[in-house]
Scaffold this motif. Structure first.
Motif, mmCIF file in Angstrom:
data_model
loop_
_atom_site.group_PDB
_atom_site.id
_atom_site.type_symbol
_atom_site.label_atom_id
_atom_site.label_comp_id
_atom_site.label_asym_id
_atom_site.label_seq_id
_atom_site.Cartn_x
_atom_site.Cartn_y
_atom_site.Cartn_z
ATOM 1 N N LYS A 85 0.881 -1.166 0.000
ATOM 2 C CA LYS A 85 0.000 0.000 0.000
ATOM 3 C C LYS A 85 0.916 1.213 0.000
ATOM 4 O O LYS A 85 1.647 1.455 0.970
ATOM 5 N N ILE A 86 0.900 1.964 -1.089
ATOM 6 C CA ILE A 86 1.902 3.006 -1.299
ATOM 7 C C ILE A 86 1.224 4.327 -1.662
ATOM 8 O O ILE A 86 0.288 4.370 -2.455
ATOM 9 N N GLY A 87 1.743 5.395 -1.091
ATOM 10 C CA GLY A 87 1.277 6.729 -1.434
ATOM 11 C C GLY A 87 2.296 7.457 -2.289
ATOM 12 O O GLY A 87 3.500 7.361 -2.053
ATOM 13 N N HIS A 88 1.812 8.156 -3.286
ATOM 14 C CA HIS A 88 2.673 9.014 -4.104
ATOM 15 C C HIS A 88 2.218 10.448 -3.888
ATOM 16 O O HIS A 88 1.034 10.758 -4.014
ATOM 17 N N ILE A 89 3.163 11.325 -3.565
ATOM 18 C CA ILE A 89 2.855 12.736 -3.391
ATOM 19 C C ILE A 89 3.204 13.456 -4.683
ATOM 20 O O ILE A 89 4.378 13.653 -5.005
ATOM 21 N N PHE A 90 2.186 13.823 -5.424
ATOM 22 C CA PHE A 90 2.380 14.517 -6.692
ATOM 23 C C PHE A 90 2.470 16.025 -6.452
ATOM 24 O O PHE A 90 2.113 16.534 -5.396
ATOM 25 N N GLY A 91 2.905 16.726 -7.471
ATOM 26 C CA GLY A 91 3.078 18.170 -7.362
ATOM 27 C C GLY A 91 1.801 18.957 -7.591
ATOM 28 O O GLY A 91 0.695 18.406 -7.686
ATOM 29 N N ASP A 92 1.967 20.272 -7.691
ATOM 30 C CA ASP A 92 0.842 21.205 -7.774
ATOM 31 C C ASP A 92 -0.153 20.868 -8.874
ATOM 32 O O ASP A 92 -1.360 21.096 -8.723
ATOM 33 N N ARG A 93 0.316 20.338 -9.979
ATOM 34 C CA ARG A 93 -0.576 20.083 -11.110
ATOM 35 C C ARG A 93 -1.658 19.066 -10.765
ATOM 36 O O ARG A 93 -2.718 19.047 -11.402
ATOM 37 N N VAL A 94 -1.400 18.231 -9.755
ATOM 38 C CA VAL A 94 -2.327 17.145 -9.425
ATOM 39 C C VAL A 94 -3.259 17.519 -8.262
ATOM 40 O O VAL A 94 -4.250 16.845 -8.008
ATOM 41 N N PHE A 95 -2.971 18.599 -7.559
ATOM 42 C CA PHE A 95 -3.863 19.038 -6.491
ATOM 43 C C PHE A 95 -5.275 19.230 -7.056
ATOM 44 O O PHE A 95 -5.431 19.650 -8.210
ATOM 45 N N PRO A 96 -6.317 18.925 -6.268
ATOM 46 C CA PRO A 96 -7.664 19.243 -6.745
ATOM 47 C C PRO A 96 -7.771 20.723 -7.119
ATOM 48 O O PRO A 96 -7.188 21.577 -6.447
ATOM 49 N N LYS A 97 -8.491 20.985 -8.178
ATOM 50 C CA LYS A 97 -8.678 22.375 -8.586
ATOM 51 C C LYS A 97 -9.584 23.102 -7.599
ATOM 52 O O LYS A 97 -9.423 24.302 -7.362
ATOM 53 N N PHE A 98 -10.528 22.358 -7.046
ATOM 54 C CA PHE A 98 -11.426 22.928 -6.040
ATOM 55 C C PHE A 98 -11.910 21.817 -5.130
ATOM 56 O O PHE A 98 -11.940 20.639 -5.514
ATOM 57 N N SER A 99 -12.282 22.181 -3.920
ATOM 58 C CA SER A 99 -12.886 21.232 -2.984
ATOM 59 C C SER A 99 -14.009 21.926 -2.228
ATOM 60 O O SER A 99 -13.880 23.086 -1.846
ATOM 61 N N ILE A 100 -15.077 21.165 -2.038
ATOM 62 C CA ILE A 100 -16.269 21.670 -1.361
ATOM 63 C C ILE A 100 -16.383 20.983 -0.011
ATOM 64 O O ILE A 100 -16.444 19.750 0.065
ATOM 65 N N LEU A 101 -16.388 21.775 1.058
ATOM 66 C CA LEU A 101 -16.358 21.248 2.423
ATOM 67 C C LEU A 101 -17.588 21.728 3.196
ATOM 68 O O LEU A 101 -17.641 22.873 3.663
ATOM 69 N N ASN A 102 -18.565 20.847 3.319
ATOM 70 C CA ASN A 102 -19.752 21.127 4.125
ATOM 71 C C ASN A 102 -19.704 20.213 5.344
ATOM 72 O O ASN A 102 -19.897 19.003 5.202
ATOM 73 N N PRO A 103 -19.454 20.759 6.536
ATOM 74 C CA PRO A 103 -19.354 19.908 7.728
ATOM 75 C C PRO A 103 -20.579 19.031 7.954
ATOM 76 O O PRO A 103 -20.462 17.928 8.493
ATOM 77 N N ALA A 104 -21.747 19.501 7.551
ATOM 78 C CA ALA A 104 -22.974 18.726 7.749
ATOM 79 C C ALA A 104 -22.959 17.425 6.949
ATOM 80 O O ALA A 104 -23.641 16.466 7.319
ATOM 81 N N PHE A 105 -22.181 17.380 5.864
ATOM 82 C CA PHE A 105 -22.089 16.159 5.065
ATOM 83 C C PHE A 105 -21.389 15.030 5.820
ATOM 84 O O PHE A 105 -21.442 13.874 5.394
ATOM 85 N N THR A 106 -20.725 15.349 6.919
ATOM 86 C CA THR A 106 -20.017 14.330 7.699
ATOM 87 C C THR A 106 -20.866 13.765 8.836
ATOM 88 O O THR A 106 -20.436 12.831 9.516
ATOM 89 N N PHE A 107 -22.060 14.301 9.057
ATOM 90 C CA PHE A 107 -22.867 13.911 10.219
ATOM 91 C C PHE A 107 -23.267 12.438 10.219
ATOM 92 O O PHE A 107 -23.370 11.812 11.269
ATOM 93 N N SER A 108 -23.550 11.884 9.046
ATOM 94 C CA SER A 108 -24.099 10.529 8.973
ATOM 95 C C SER A 108 -23.023 9.441 9.015
ATOM 96 O O SER A 108 -23.336 8.255 8.966
ATOM 97 N N LEU A 109 -21.773 9.827 9.132
ATOM 98 C CA LEU A 109 -20.684 8.863 9.165
ATOM 99 C C LEU A 109 -20.759 8.004 10.427
ATOM 100 O O LEU A 109 -20.941 8.517 11.521
ATOM 101 N N PRO A 110 -20.637 6.674 10.320
ATOM 102 C CA PRO A 110 -20.634 5.824 11.519
ATOM 103 C C PRO A 110 -19.497 6.208 12.459
ATOM 104 O O PRO A 110 -18.438 6.676 12.013
ATOM 105 N N LYS A 111 -19.695 5.991 13.757
ATOM 106 C CA LYS A 111 -18.708 6.407 14.747
ATOM 107 C C LYS A 111 -17.337 5.797 14.475
ATOM 108 O O LYS A 111 -16.311 6.473 14.620
#
Length: 390
Positions: free
Chosen positions: A165-191
């Motif tokens: 199981k390996i992670g690759h850290i790519f450069g700026d070109r691979v960063f998401p162009k945008f991300s949407i963070l709504n805390p309420a979307f995390t409410f239904s996650l199991p403990k």
């Protein structure tokens, strides 16, 4: 702050209860074909899928369905996603889910126009994306916090055949162009998943904190992030729909691993290497694998970075120093961390995650050795830590 560095983060964040509406501002920037990446179907149960699809259709997008992303995305799934993107001529990959979906989306984005086997190129040879290779842009709608993948270039992939199981850290070109963070979307996650994410956040910070010996601004920032996380996590465990607590945790998760606090640091990452080796063998939840190996690892290296472990005890856990040796103070800091981990209900035993004694040799071989922490581990050290984690 020691050393020289360049800091850049190209991801645009939309944060808050109304943040999904801003998808309407982003979608017109891309072509008509959107590869919609999501996990096991929870977003269909909680209604997030329908909201996203409604916005995509309102913007006249053709949807390429790419569901079923597993918690530890596999190389086989990566190949499937690449095939879908090629056949559908994807113009944007939109990941709706947690870190696994975001990681997978980035891995697909760099692989679609890769002329070689992406596993070999990116995960075995650790090569970067060739300058002339087209990368499909990625956007994220976050429904679980922990990985920080919404604002970084990391992409972790699992190969069960190779037990890696390996992670690759790519450069700026691979960063998401945008991300949407709504805390309420995390409410239904199991403990179970929620608290695993909480520990993933803390460990991202400690991986960077336990390195270096200079007076670093990054360390002061990390201490504040850790204190905020500890405070809010205790509230969230008792009241999972406490918006203030979940919003603070979501924001902390992003800043824990968006490259900011790594500036001027050598960084460690051995806990992740140990945990990812376990994940490759067991498919156990990532945050839980980290929780199981962390304390044995930190107690093992504490004598080599004693001053920082003492600072951790004082500034993060408010350990009293009066009449105590430096070793006692540092040890009490890790004891306080252990008590908090138990309070959250984390799994802190590898046997409970499916590890057996006959896996030990393989786990040792699958653990990549990093050199940025206070002690470079030998294979004997790795084996000792893993056994103490059982």
């Amino acid at each position: 702050m020691l050393g020289n560095f360049i800091y850049s983060n190209p991801t645009k964040l939309y944060f808050g209860e109304d943040s999904l509406n801003y998808l309407n501002e982003e979608l017109p920037k891309y072509g008509k074909n959107v590869q919609l990446v999501y996990g096991g179907g929870s977003i269909k149960k909680n209604g997030i899928y329908d909201k996203v699809v409604e916005i995509l259709k309102a913007n006249n997008k053709e949807i390429i369905e790419d569901g079923g992303i597993m918690p530890n995305p596999t190389v086989e799934k990566l190949y499937e996603g690449v095939k879908l993107a090629r056949e559908g001529n994807a113009d944007l990959i939109l990941a709706v889910g947690g870190g696994s979906c975001c990681d997978y989306a980035k891995a697909v984005s760099v692989s679609v126009h890769c002329k070689e086997d992406p596993w070999e190129k990116y995960y075995m040879k650790f090569e970067d994306v060739d300058a002339g290779t087209e990368i499909i842009p990625v956007g994220c709608v976050l429904t679980m916090v922990g990985t920080g993948s919404e604002m970084n270039g990391g992409a972790v992939i699992t190969n069960h055949d190779s037990k890696l199981k390996i992670g690759h850290i790519f450069g700026d070109r691979v960063f998401p162009k945008f991300s949407i963070l709504n805390p309420a979307f995390t409410f239904s996650l199991p403990k179970y998943q929620m608290v695993a994410g909480f520990y993933d956040i803390l460990n991202h910070i400690t991986e960077q904190y336990f390195s270096g010996e200079d007076d670093s601004t990054s360390d002061y920032i990390m201490e504040g992030l850790m204190r905020s996380l500890i405070h809010s996590s205790r509230i969230a465990v008792k009241d999972p729909e406490n918006y203030e607590a979940r919003s603070n945790i979501m924001w902390t998760a992003t800043w824990a691993l968006n490259t900011l606090v790594a500036m001027g640091k050598s960084t460690d990452w051995m806990v992740h290497m140990l945990g990812q080796a376990v994940g490759a063998y067991t498919d156990a939840t990532h945050g839980m694998t980290l929780a199981a190996v962390s304390l044995p690892y930190y107690r093992h290296i504490m004598p080599y970075g004693l001053a920082k472990f003492r600072r951790f005890a004082e500034n993060v856990w408010d350990i009293s120093t009066q009449g105590k040796t430096e070793e006692e103070i540092a040890g009490e800091g890790l004891d306080a961390m252990e008590a908090w981990m138990k309070e959250l209900g984390l799994i802190m035993n590898l046997k409970k995650l499916g590890v057996t004694e006959d896996m030990m040799d393989g786990l040792v071989k699958a653990t990549l050795i990093m050199e940025g922490g206070y002690k470079v581990l030998s294979q004997e050290d790795v084996l000792k830590i893993l056994k103490k984690s059982m």
